[in-house]
Design an enzyme around this catalytic site. Sequence first.
Site, PDB file in Angstrom:
ATOM      1  N   CYS A  60       1.115  -1.178  -0.035  1.00 28.75           N
ATOM      2  CA  CYS A  60      -0.308  -0.410  -0.063  1.00 28.75           C
ATOM      3  C   CYS A  60      -0.046   1.286  -0.268  1.00 28.75           C
ATOM      4  O   CYS A  60       1.889   1.731   0.464  1.00 28.75           O
ATOM      5  CB  CYS A  60      -1.052   0.099   1.375  1.00 28.75           C
ATOM      6  SG  CYS A  60      -1.823  -0.956   1.703  1.00 28.75           S
ATOM      7  N   CYS A  64      -3.040   5.804   2.595  1.00 33.09           N
ATOM      8  CA  CYS A  64      -4.098   4.446   2.709  1.00 33.09           C
ATOM      9  C   CYS A  64      -4.586   4.218   3.576  1.00 33.09           C
ATOM     10  O   CYS A  64      -4.429   4.032   5.364  1.00 33.09           O
ATOM     11  CB  CYS A  64      -3.934   2.340   2.409  1.00 33.09           C
ATOM     12  SG  CYS A  64      -4.973   1.326   1.974  1.00 33.09           S
ATOM     13  N   CYS A  91      -2.261  -3.356  -3.411  1.00 35.78           N
ATOM     14  CA  CYS A  91      -3.739  -3.014  -2.350  1.00 35.78           C
ATOM     15  C   CYS A  91      -4.933  -2.755  -3.552  1.00 35.78           C
ATOM     16  O   CYS A  91      -4.578  -1.509  -4.458  1.00 35.78           O
ATOM     17  CB  CYS A  91      -3.892  -1.634  -1.199  1.00 35.78           C
ATOM     18  SG  CYS A  91      -4.886  -0.894  -0.146  1.00 35.78           S
ATOM     19  N   CYS A  94      -6.234   1.477  -1.803  1.00 34.46           N
ATOM     20  CA  CYS A  94      -5.303   2.533  -2.232  1.00 34.46           C
ATOM     21  C   CYS A  94      -4.823   2.764  -3.639  1.00 34.46           C
ATOM     22  O   CYS A  94      -3.968   3.623  -4.447  1.00 34.46           O
ATOM     23  CB  CYS A  94      -4.205   2.501  -1.535  1.00 34.46           C
ATOM     24  SG  CYS A  94      -2.586   1.800  -1.250  1.00 34.46           S
TER      25      CYS A  94
END
Length: 108
Positions: A60, A64, A91, A94
């Site tokens: 991430c 995030c 992810c 995000c």
Amino acid sequence: MMYPCERRPEPRRLQPVPDPMSTMPPVFDTDESRWAAVARRDRAADGQFYYSVSTTGVYCRPSCASRRARRENVSFHATQEDARKAGFRPCRRCKPDQPSLVEQHAAR
């Protein structure tokens, strides 16, 4: 003599001189500073590093909005490529492999 309804001029206050070190972008060179950026979801850290979570298999951006992982399950990577080579996927929340929303809106 001053009358009660008259106001005295306020004394001039000197403006503080900005510290040149405070205008520099933050440096995230230690795991502690990176974890602090993740914990406060610091957008200034986006692009500086990425973090991955071993229990979910994702990496991430520091900003995030997903649930914060336990520190012992988190590792840090300098680039997205490093995270991918370590076996993590981007992810879905995000989307670190795509431009950030701020960059997308600026392009319009």
